[in-house]
Write an enzyme that holds these catalytic residues in place. Structure first.
Site, mmCIF file in Angstrom:
data_model
loop_
_atom_site.group_PDB
_atom_site.id
_atom_site.type_symbol
_atom_site.label_atom_id
_atom_site.label_comp_id
_atom_site.label_asym_id
_atom_site.label_seq_id
_atom_site.Cartn_x
_atom_site.Cartn_y
_atom_site.Cartn_z
ATOM 1 N N HIS A 102 45.776 31.207 34.960
ATOM 2 C CA HIS A 102 44.443 31.563 34.557
ATOM 3 C C HIS A 102 44.103 32.600 33.477
ATOM 4 C CE1 HIS A 102 45.359 34.680 37.108
ATOM 5 N NE2 HIS A 102 44.595 35.620 36.827
ATOM 6 N N HIS A 109 41.307 35.247 29.509
ATOM 7 C CA HIS A 109 41.033 35.112 30.754
ATOM 8 C C HIS A 109 40.297 33.915 31.136
ATOM 9 C CE1 HIS A 109 40.315 35.885 35.075
ATOM 10 N NE2 HIS A 109 41.094 36.843 35.074
#
Length: 152
Positions: A60, A75
């Site tokens: 992620h 992110h």
């Protein structure tokens, strides 16, 4: 020397303080901006925003350290660590050298939204001073590889 940080994917710039997450909005990890990613049935691939070394790679999120030691965090969505990697495909290994524009992780913003999470992608200059960044203005549509910000 100025470092050009490129958009890791296509999207619309959001001011970091408007990111619906207190850690990013509060600049706790550093200043930067966020991108509301373009949606695509095929998903999108996040690219390395600078040339350097991948010092952290999670499904992620990833961090690239440039040759001069400055680090950039990308992110992919908010609270997406809760997905435990489901829906993410990692293309590059931790410790690998990358050029700006190299593919790092593919994912589906649509799938993130379908699970009730935000697909917003913060791009953060770790340990930077906000005054050292020249950010693309909110509302700007960026294509992958376009300048997201410069870091003096």
């Amino acid at each position: 020397m100025s470092l050009t940080v490129r958009a890791p994917l296509a999207g619309t710039v959001i001011s970091i303080e408007d990111v619906p997450d207190p850690v990013f909005a509060g600049r706790i990890v550093g200043p930067g901006l966020a991108l509301d990613p373009e949606r695509s049935e095929a998903g999108v691939t996040a690219l390395a925003p600078v040339r350097g070394t991948l010092i952290k790679v999670h499904p992620h999120a990833f961090v690239v350290v440039a040759e001069d030691g400055r680090a950039v965090l990308v992110h992919l969505g908010l609270d997406t660590v809760s997905l435990a990697g489901a829906g993410f495909t990692v293309h590059a290994a931790q410790g690998a050298p990358v050029e700006a524009g190299d593919p790092v992780i593919s994912f589906s913003p649509d799938r993130i939204e379908a699970q009730g999470l935000s697909p917003v992608v913060p791009v953060v200059a770790l340990d930077a001073e906000e005054s050292d960044l020249a950010l693309a203005p909110p509302g700007t549509a960026l294509s992958p590889g376009r300048t997201a910000f410069t870091w003096a």
